[in-house]
Every structure is written in C-alpha cells, then in structure tokens.
Scaffold this active site. Structure first.
Site, PDB file in Angstrom:
ATOM      1  N   ARG A 129      50.537  42.547  43.152  1.00 15.27           N
ATOM      2  CA  ARG A 129      50.490  43.976  42.844  1.00 15.27           C
ATOM      3  C   ARG A 129      51.109  44.231  41.475  1.00 15.27           C
ATOM      4  NH1 ARG A 129      51.169  47.157  48.647  1.00 15.27           N
ATOM      5  NH2 ARG A 129      49.010  46.779  49.241  1.00 15.27           N
ATOM      6  N   GLN A 134      45.003  45.720  39.567  1.00 20.79           N
ATOM      7  CA  GLN A 134      44.741  46.851  40.451  1.00 20.79           C
ATOM      8  C   GLN A 134      43.287  46.907  40.920  1.00 20.79           C
ATOM      9  OE1 GLN A 134      46.117  50.333  38.342  1.00 20.79           O
ATOM     10  NE2 GLN A 134      48.192  50.145  39.155  1.00 20.79           N
ATOM     11  N   ASP A 137      42.687  44.463  43.901  1.00 21.03           N
ATOM     12  CA  ASP A 137      43.590  44.542  45.044  1.00 21.03           C
ATOM     13  C   ASP A 137      42.832  44.943  46.307  1.00 21.03           C
ATOM     14  OD1 ASP A 137      45.643  44.860  46.827  1.00 21.03           O
ATOM     15  OD2 ASP A 137      46.879  46.127  45.531  1.00 21.03           O
ATOM     16  N   SER A 140      44.808  46.824  49.155  1.00 22.25           N
ATOM     17  CA  SER A 140      44.948  48.263  48.940  1.00 22.25           C
ATOM     18  C   SER A 140      43.644  49.003  49.238  1.00 22.25           C
ATOM     19  CB  SER A 140      45.387  48.548  47.498  1.00 22.25           C
ATOM     20  OG  SER A 140      46.723  48.137  47.295  1.00 22.25           O
ATOM     21  N   TYR A 235      56.323  45.692  48.378  1.00 22.92           N
ATOM     22  CA  TYR A 235      56.242  45.546  49.819  1.00 22.92           C
ATOM     23  C   TYR A 235      57.618  45.769  50.445  1.00 22.92           C
ATOM     24  CZ  TYR A 235      51.690  43.301  49.080  1.00 22.92           C
ATOM     25  OH  TYR A 235      50.403  43.022  48.718  1.00 22.92           O
TER      26      TYR A 235
END
Length: 388
Positions: A129, A134, A137, A140, A235
């Site tokens: 992350r 991004q 990911d 996500s 996290y």
C-alpha cells in the site's frame, strides 16, 4: 516473440468474476500482445465470447489448450483441483507466469506446488500500500465491493427500513448501523449505510481512522482507545490481551443498541480478531443482522459459520458468506482487471517479458520464481515451520 496472455474460466464454486474484461483485453492486443480467453470465462460477469473476439482476443474451447500456449496466466482465484484434469497449476507449462489472488501466507502448500511446477507467480493480494501501487491494489478494489454489498444484504435481511421517514401513518425511526473496522471495506459500508439513511457508528483500533469515519457522517467510537494498533502499510496489528478485552466491553454496549452490525477487521496472514462474542450476539436486538466480512479467515464473530447464513433462536441473522465481490461480478471484474493490467504493465517492456525484480512492488508480490520460493516473508514462514 509475441507475449501470449491467457485468461481461464474460474472454476471455484460461485466465482463469477473474470480476471480480464474485454476493455483491457483490447488494450493489451493493441499493444502487440496476444490474448487467449477460455470460452465462457466472462459469462458470470456478463461478457460473452463475442465481446472478447471484438476486443481482438482469441477464444479457446478448453483450459488445457489455453494453458498450453500461455506465457502469462491471469486469474482471480488461486489454482485449485479439477475433477477432469487434476490441479490447475499442473496444467500450466513450466516457466509460465501466474498472476492471481494466491493468499500465499495462508496457503503454504499451494506455494510449494507452484515452486514444484517451476512457475513464476505474483499474488495480487500482496500488493504494497504505497502511492505508486494504488491502481494495482486488488485488496482495496474488492473490499470496496464487499463493503457495499454487505450493507445491501443486511438491509434486505432486516425487517425494517433504513432511513427516517415522516409519513401520514407516523414517523419511522432510522436504523442503527455499527461498523467494526474502518479499512476500505468498513469505510464503504459506512458510506453505503449513510446513503441509505441509517444512523451509523464506526469503530477501529487505529486512531487515524477517526477522521475518515467522521468525514462520512458517522460517529467514531473511541472510548477507552488507549493503544494505537496501526501497523506498516496502514493495516491493523494484533492488540494486547488487555486492550482487546477493553475494546470488547465497549463494543458490547454498541452491539446491543444496533440493528445491523458489520465486521471487517483483518490482520494480514493471521486469523481474524474476535470482536463479537456469543454473549454479545445473545444480547443483540430481536431480528438484528450481523454481516461478518472476515468469515473466510475465521470470522470476527464467535458464532459465524463461514459460507453460511444462520439465525439464532432469538432471530438474529449471522451472514458469513465468504466471497461477496463475486456477487457483484461486473464492477468487481472491471476493477480487478484494471488492477491486474497495471501490475502486468510493470513487467512488460516493448512487448517483452522484462520485470525488474528489485522494484519494490514486484519484490512484494513475487512469490515463486522459476521453481524457487523468493518472497522473504514466506521463506521465513517455511523456515519457522521446519524448525518446529
């Protein structure tokens, strides 16, 4: 030599997603790669074989023919056993590259199998992350879908409406929703519940989540939050026993007041933390609903049955379905396809396979390489297992 990209049909039960949608298949073919798609691979997400052919892909009748030509294989789920042909990984030719959601920290036997089959593998659920990654990911993107669908499933199960309404027959009080865990799934659940008109509260062990929860119009529960549990990459890490117990005491009271509880707390590579005990479930309102998005890793609720929807004697519904993104396959596939295409783009230069394994994204996602287990954390896990 032209790079050949293969997209098989997912064989995991109730998996409707596809790893590459026609839009991204067209981008790859325009760049000079060849894309091969197993017949029917996109039907679960409403993409026909004709859609792929229009995008320039070649439709192949079966998986064995597909794997026979593949340089790079794009999948959603990790390889699994087939009744007709054995394990999927054994159908892939030596030296091929596999990119999928491998969940390697919880599947060491699969990692060993991939190494034995001389496959180079990258796991989409290990994307770090950081700002650069991004668009890659997948955790996500799929958590966004899961958080959204969790609220809809709970609302559908609940015997009351979500928003406040003033009608000729009287006023309707809005439903109360509690979301435990304010990561991507939790924040999407909060936003969706708010859009439906519910009164929403959010809880997270990371102090930084307070601003995000409140920005969506929900109340953040921070009573007795004495230990910030934010770990590397944003996290959550595991809390001390005393802090866990204090948190449960706070959660218990809010669970009692809620019509819907959605739990989303995960710790990478570890069982899901216990947030809702059986005593808490026993104190929930008659007809309340709990959706446990951590069901696949043991569940945040003590009474969750992974893959099942159960109802207690008091009428509380416990939803432990384990693959909610697959229930919204069109948009889940679109996002995952974008993620995997972007990661693939890091490894291909001038239509040639040329990954820079020292790149921090590829270093974090590469699990096996030409028959060797190369991921540092997974190698350490194997060493620890050998020592015990």
């Amino acid at each position: 030599m032209t790079l050949k990209i293969a997209v098989p049909k997912e064989i995991t039960h109730d998996e409707n997603r596809v790893a590459l949608v026609p839009r991204d298949a067209e981008r790859l073919t325009r760049s000079g790669m060849e894309v091969f798609v197993e017949s029917g691979a996109g039907l679960g997400a409403d993409y026909t074989d004709g859609d792929y052919e229009k995008a320039g892909a070649t439709v192949v009748p079966n998986a064995s023919d597909l794997y026979g030509v593949a340089d790079v294989i794009l999948k959603v789920q990790k390889p699994t056993e087939t009744e007709a042909s054995g394990h999927e990984s054994e159908m892939m030719r030596q030296g091929a590259v596999l990119i999928a959601l491998l969940d390697p920290l919880r599947n060491p036997s699969l990692v060993s199998r991939l190494a034995d089959c001389k496959l180079t593998s990258f796991s989409m659920d290990m994307v770090p992350r950081i700002t650069r990654s991004q668009e890659m990911d997948a955790l996500s993107s799929q958590s966004t879908v899961a958080g959204y669908k969790a609220v809809l499933m709970a609302a559908n199960r609940l015997g009351r409406m979500m928003p406040m309404m003033v009608t000729a027959a009287g006023s309707i009080i809005p439903a109360k929703v509690l979301v435990l865990g304010a990561g991507v799934a939790g924040l999407q659940a909060i936003a969706t519940a708010r859009r439906l008109g519910a009164v929403v509260k959010g809880f997270d062990v990371r102090a930084a989540a307070k601003e995000q929860v409140e920005s969506l119009g929900a109340e953040f529960i921070d009573e007795h939050l004495q230990e910030d549990a934010e770990a590397e990459g944003g996290y959550a890490r595991e809390l001390s026993g005393d802090q866990q117990e204090r948190n449960r005491q706070v959660i218990h009271r809010h669970v009692q007041e809620s019509d819907i509880v959605i739990t989303t707390a995960l710790i990478p590579g570890r069982p899901a933390p216990l947030l809702v005990t059986k005593e808490m479930v026993g104190d929930m309102k008659q007809g309340a609903v709990l959706v446990d998005l951590a069901a696949e890793t043991g569940g945040n609720c003590e009474l969750t049955e992974p893959g099942e929807i159960v109802q207690t004697d008091k009428g509380v519904s416990l939803i432990g379905l384990t693959n909610l993104p697959a229930t919204v396959p069109v948009h889940a596939s679109e996002m995952y396809s974008r993620n995997i295409s972007k990661l693939l783009g890091l490894m291909v230069q001038d239509n040639q396979w040329s990954p820079d394994y020292e790149d921090e994204i590829l270093d974090a996602t590469c699990i096996t390489r030409e028959g060797e287990i190369v991921h540092s954390r997974i190698k350490e896990q194997f060493r620890d297992q050998a020592a015990t």
